[in-house]
Design an enzyme around this catalytic site. Structure first.
Site, short mmCIF file in Angstrom:
data_model
loop_
_atom_site.label_atom_id
_atom_site.label_comp_id
_atom_site.label_asym_id
_atom_site.label_seq_id
_atom_site.Cartn_x
_atom_site.Cartn_y
_atom_site.Cartn_z
N ASN A 1 34.86 5.82 41.17
CA ASN A 1 34.83 6.60 42.41
C ASN A 1 33.94 7.83 42.18
O ASN A 1 34.24 8.68 41.36
CB ASN A 1 36.27 7.01 42.75
CG ASN A 1 36.34 7.81 44.05
OD1 ASN A 1 35.49 8.67 44.30
ND2 ASN A 1 37.35 7.55 44.84
N HIS B 1 33.48 12.85 43.54
CA HIS B 1 33.45 14.24 43.05
C HIS B 1 32.12 14.64 42.43
O HIS B 1 31.89 15.82 42.17
CB HIS B 1 34.64 14.51 42.14
CG HIS B 1 35.92 14.45 42.90
ND1 HIS B 1 36.10 15.14 44.09
CD2 HIS B 1 37.07 13.76 42.70
CE1 HIS B 1 37.31 14.88 44.57
NE2 HIS B 1 37.91 14.05 43.75
N HIS C 1 34.28 7.47 49.35
CA HIS C 1 35.17 7.76 50.48
C HIS C 1 34.45 8.67 51.47
O HIS C 1 34.16 9.82 51.15
CB HIS C 1 36.44 8.46 49.94
CG HIS C 1 37.47 8.75 50.98
ND1 HIS C 1 38.66 9.38 50.69
CD2 HIS C 1 37.52 8.51 52.31
CE1 HIS C 1 39.38 9.50 51.78
NE2 HIS C 1 38.71 9.00 52.79
N ARG D 1 34.84 10.87 54.23
CA ARG D 1 35.94 11.57 54.92
C ARG D 1 35.51 12.07 56.28
O ARG D 1 34.34 12.37 56.49
CB ARG D 1 36.40 12.76 54.06
CG ARG D 1 37.26 12.34 52.90
CD ARG D 1 37.75 13.58 52.17
NE ARG D 1 38.79 13.23 51.23
CZ ARG D 1 40.09 13.26 51.50
NH1 ARG D 1 40.51 13.65 52.67
NH2 ARG D 1 40.96 12.90 50.59
N ARG E 1 33.56 16.26 53.43
CA ARG E 1 33.60 17.36 52.45
C ARG E 1 32.87 17.02 51.14
O ARG E 1 32.46 17.90 50.43
CB ARG E 1 35.02 17.78 52.14
CG ARG E 1 35.77 16.85 51.22
CD ARG E 1 37.12 17.41 50.87
NE ARG E 1 37.91 17.57 52.07
CZ ARG E 1 39.21 17.31 52.14
NH1 ARG E 1 39.84 16.91 51.07
NH2 ARG E 1 39.88 17.45 53.25
N GLU F 1 36.05 3.58 50.86
CA GLU F 1 37.39 4.08 51.24
C GLU F 1 37.26 4.75 52.60
O GLU F 1 36.34 5.53 52.82
CB GLU F 1 37.85 5.13 50.24
CG GLU F 1 38.48 4.56 49.01
CD GLU F 1 38.97 5.67 48.11
OE1 GLU F 1 39.11 6.82 48.55
OE2 GLU F 1 39.19 5.38 46.94
N THR G 1 43.21 12.47 48.28
CA THR G 1 44.21 11.61 48.93
C THR G 1 45.57 11.76 48.25
O THR G 1 45.69 11.52 47.06
CB THR G 1 43.76 10.14 48.83
OG1 THR G 1 42.41 10.08 49.24
CG2 THR G 1 44.60 9.24 49.68
N GLU H 1 45.93 -1.58 46.77
CA GLU H 1 45.68 -0.65 45.66
C GLU H 1 46.95 0.18 45.53
O GLU H 1 47.28 0.95 46.44
CB GLU H 1 44.46 0.23 45.93
CG GLU H 1 44.19 1.19 44.77
CD GLU H 1 42.87 1.94 44.90
OE1 GLU H 1 41.89 1.35 45.40
OE2 GLU H 1 42.84 3.11 44.50
N HIS I 1 44.37 6.42 41.36
CA HIS I 1 44.68 7.83 41.61
C HIS I 1 45.35 8.49 40.41
O HIS I 1 46.41 8.07 39.97
CB HIS I 1 45.56 8.05 42.86
CG HIS I 1 45.52 9.49 43.30
ND1 HIS I 1 44.56 9.98 44.16
CD2 HIS I 1 46.26 10.55 42.94
CE1 HIS I 1 44.74 11.27 44.32
NE2 HIS I 1 45.77 11.65 43.59
#
Ligand code: PXP
Length: 249
Positions: free
Chosen positions: A11, A14, A54, A56, A60, A81, A112, A162, A202
């Site tokens: 993922n 970040h 993801h 959003r 962000r 996502e 999340t 998931e 996660h």
């Protein structure tokens, strides 16, 4: 479904968080760094089996331009996502990722927290699964390892779930993880018995992976924050390779 090699989806959200910290007003500027595309491609060259992003509602971190550039150059699988809104459904139908993972989304969350309540959102989730299926996109449901949620996922005909490993990961850091582990393990067993492919994600890091990888019927792990963090010290490829060897040793 048995435990073969566990797949890794990196993922990359970040890496975009870092760029947005300085370039949120012009993320496509030639100055904007780090490059999310480069992060994704280095992850792939280090052996990642897929890239997760993801988009959003508040944009962000990852921007749609990031997703489109990664999709155009990547060689593995793109997992998008998304919240189960109409806007995101239309976006996914146009983008055609390899899979989508439906997640909850509240503006105030830093990341999340908690799985999607697919019992509460049953009709909407059913519509998204159907729409994705009609164009050959597999839908994964990011849910807590709760027996009723898992049964609902099977009833909805989702091919994948998931399992949210956040509660387990938090407890692992405190050294008191047996109860959360039991919940995750029996959730994975139930999901497999209902014909669901079991992914998880996660809060997974270089420490708790030793335990997480023992989850029965595990197909794929989606890992972001910890890999991005380690990349700062080791570089992306070493960070990804280190995680892969911990997963597979
Ligand atoms: N899986 C899902 C559904 C997520 O939303 C996220 C990001 O919060 C992850 C996996 C990756 O989590 P982490 O960044 O804690 O590794």
């Amino acid at each position: 479904m048995s435990n073969n090699t566990i797949l890794l989806g990196v993922n990359v959200d970040h890496s975009a968080t870092l760029r947005q910290a300085r370039y949120k007003d012009d993320p496509e500027s030639t100055l904007a760094e780090p490059s999310v595309l480069q992060f994704a491609l280095l992850s792939e060259s280090a052996g990642a089996d897929g890239i997760t992003m993801h988009l959003r509602e508040d944009r962000r971190h990852v921007q749609s331009a990031d997703i489109e550039s990664v999709k155009a150059s990547m060689k593995t699988r793109l997992n998008l996502e998304m919240a189960c809104t109409e806007e995101m459904t239309e976006y996914a139908l146009k983008l055609q990722p390899d899979s989508v993972c439906l997640v909850p989304e509240k503006r105030e969350e830093v990341t999340t927290e908690g799985g999607l309540d697919i019992i509460k959102n049953y009709e909407r989730v059913a519509e998204v699964i159907k729409a994705m299926k009609s164009v050959g996109i597999a839908t994964s449901l990011f849910i807590d390892p709760d027996r009723e949620q898992i049964k609902a996922a099977a009833e909805l005909g989702a091919p994948w779930i998931e399992l949210h490993t956040g509660a387990f990961s938090n407890q692992y850091a405190l050294g008191d993880w047996q109860k959360e582990w039991g919940i995750l393990k029996s959730g994975a067993e139930l999901a497999d018995s209902l014909g669901l492919v079991v992914n998880a994600g996660h809060g997974i890091n270089y420490d708790n992976i030793k335990q997480v990888k023992q989850l029965p019927y595990l197909n794929e792990l989606n890992i972001g924050h910890s890999i991005v963090s380690q990349s700062l010290f080791l570089g992306v490829e070493v960070a990804v390779k280190n995680m892969l060897s911990l997963m597979r040793e």
